[in-house]
Design a protein around this motif. Structure first.
Motif, PDB file in Angstrom:
ATOM      1  N   SER A 275     -53.473  76.352  86.743  1.00 25.49           N
ATOM      2  CA  SER A 275     -54.142  75.193  86.153  1.00 25.49           C
ATOM      3  C   SER A 275     -55.446  74.881  86.878  1.00 25.49           C
ATOM      4  O   SER A 275     -55.478  74.787  88.110  1.00 25.49           O
TER       5      SER A 275
ATOM      6  N   HIS B 211     -47.522  82.955  86.040  1.00 24.86           N
ATOM      7  CA  HIS B 211     -47.654  81.548  86.419  1.00 24.86           C
ATOM      8  C   HIS B 211     -49.046  81.050  86.027  1.00 24.86           C
ATOM      9  O   HIS B 211     -50.051  81.700  86.317  1.00 24.86           O
ATOM     10  N   TYR B 212     -49.102  79.929  85.357  1.00 25.54           N
ATOM     11  CA  TYR B 212     -50.368  79.383  84.861  1.00 25.54           C
ATOM     12  C   TYR B 212     -51.137  78.729  86.003  1.00 25.54           C
ATOM     13  O   TYR B 212     -50.639  77.808  86.659  1.00 25.54           O
TER      14      TYR B 212
ATOM     15  N   ASP C 276     -37.752  76.019  84.284  1.00 25.88           N
ATOM     16  CA  ASP C 276     -37.914  75.691  85.696  1.00 25.88           C
ATOM     17  C   ASP C 276     -38.971  74.610  85.902  1.00 25.88           C
ATOM     18  O   ASP C 276     -39.287  74.250  87.037  1.00 25.88           O
ATOM     19  N   GLY C 277     -39.534  74.116  84.783  1.00 28.43           N
ATOM     20  CA  GLY C 277     -40.511  73.032  84.854  1.00 28.43           C
ATOM     21  C   GLY C 277     -41.945  73.487  85.030  1.00 28.43           C
ATOM     22  O   GLY C 277     -42.863  72.660  85.020  1.00 28.43           O
ATOM     23  N   PHE C 278     -42.180  74.799  85.148  1.00 26.83           N
ATOM     24  CA  PHE C 278     -43.532  75.311  85.354  1.00 26.83           C
ATOM     25  C   PHE C 278     -44.139  75.800  84.037  1.00 26.83           C
ATOM     26  O   PHE C 278     -43.425  76.114  83.081  1.00 26.83           O
ATOM     27  N   MET C 279     -45.463  75.867  84.047  1.00 21.92           N
ATOM     28  CA  MET C 279     -46.194  76.395  82.895  1.00 21.92           C
ATOM     29  C   MET C 279     -46.568  77.847  83.173  1.00 21.92           C
ATOM     30  O   MET C 279     -46.870  78.229  84.307  1.00 21.92           O
ATOM     31  N   TYR C 280     -46.551  78.649  82.091  1.00 17.43           N
ATOM     32  CA  TYR C 280     -46.833  80.073  82.215  1.00 17.43           C
ATOM     33  C   TYR C 280     -47.766  80.543  81.107  1.00 17.43           C
ATOM     34  O   TYR C 280     -47.817  79.937  80.038  1.00 17.43           O
TER      35      TYR C 280
ATOM     36  N   GLU D  47     -44.086  76.390  78.424  1.00 15.41           N
ATOM     37  CA  GLU D  47     -43.318  75.769  79.500  1.00 15.41           C
ATOM     38  C   GLU D  47     -41.936  76.398  79.544  1.00 15.41           C
ATOM     39  O   GLU D  47     -41.373  76.747  78.499  1.00 15.41           O
TER      40      GLU D  47
END
Length: 265
Positions: free
Chosen positions: A108, A105-106, A34-38, A31
């Motif tokens: 999901s 960028h993950y 920027d709050g995003f998962m990668y 994480e």
């Protein structure tokens, strides 16, 4: 899109979530601030920074060609990150990767592409095969497709094994003019029946200006190695010249792919 608009965002990694134990590179889901998962690719793993260079160049060329690739970001790893990691192998990897890494960028919920389940149209198959011949991508086989289905669309991932000429710089000109014999194992080759049309279109898109703009995205520190006596500018120039030469001579790898495709029929 004008070349001057090319830009890669930078994030700071805040949390190591879980390793993705694929081969020896040990990428991880992480994480960022920027709050995003990668999906985080580490400079201290496997082929090191060269894999990150190949990932960035390959991903951004694919994006320029209109193919779907997860957003690539520079991911900063602080010296304090991972000190509480109990796994010694992972802790060593994190220590060796302090600084600027690369992340995707993950996606999901994405599932691995299965050629037995999903039929790819001839045009898209031809586009991907052309790209992989340009990049000399040995990692798009039925055993390991490096493609995902996300929201019913095909996404390309993991270009770290491309551009393998940079593991032996001395013969890059010779490598640039080589056909890509491994295309015979490409998972989409049987559907790639529009290579000639795609070749003409893609050569028009991948101008010298565009290639130099993509190569210019590479951080100086990734090019500042002690492997040989060459400046950062000289190494950057080789990447650009290799790709420009290969694109100008694309008929070589297109002919090889067409021949391999006929053998499969």
């Amino acid at each position: 899109m004008p070349a001057k608009n090319l830009e890669i965002r930078t994030v700071n990694v805040t949390r190591y979530v879980t390793p993705l134990r694929e081969g020896g590179s040990l990428p991880a889901i992480a994480e960022a601030d920027d709050g995003f998962m990668y999906v985080l690719k580490f400079r201290g793993a496997g082929q090191g920074i060269k894999a990150l260079i190949a990932e960035l160049i390959g991903g951004e060329i694919a994006r320029t060609l209109g193919l779907k690739v997860p957003e690539l970001v520079f991911a900063n790893l602080d010296t304090a990150f991972g000190r509480t990691e109990p796994d010694e192998e992972i802790q060593d990897l994190l220590k060796a990767s302090v600084g600027q890494n690369l992340a995707l960028h993950y996606l999901s919920g994405a599932i691995t592409f299965d050629p037995a389940v999903t039929k790819v149209a001839a045009r898209l198959a031809s586009q991907i095969v052309w790209l992989d011949c340009l990049l000399m991508n040995v990692d798009r086989t039925a055993r390991n497709t490096n493609m995902l289905i996300w929201h019913k669309e095909l996404w390309l991932i993991d270009h770290g094994a491309t551009l393998y000429f940079h593991h032996s710089w001395n013969n890059w000109k010779e490598q640039a003019l080589k056909p890509f014999a491994q295309v015979k194992d490409h998972v989409l080759l049987p559907q790639a029946t529009q290579l000639a049309e795609v070749d003409a279109e893609y050569k028009a898109i991948l101008t010298e200006e565009r290639i130099r703009a993509i190569v210019a995205l590479l951080p100086d520190e990734w090019l500042a190695t002690d492997e040989q006596e060459a400046t950062i500018a000289e190494r950057r120039q080789v990447y650009a010249d290799f790709l420009i030469t290969r694109i100008a001579s694309s008929h070589i790898f297109v002919k090889e792919a067409q021949h391999a495709g006929k053998i499969l029929i």
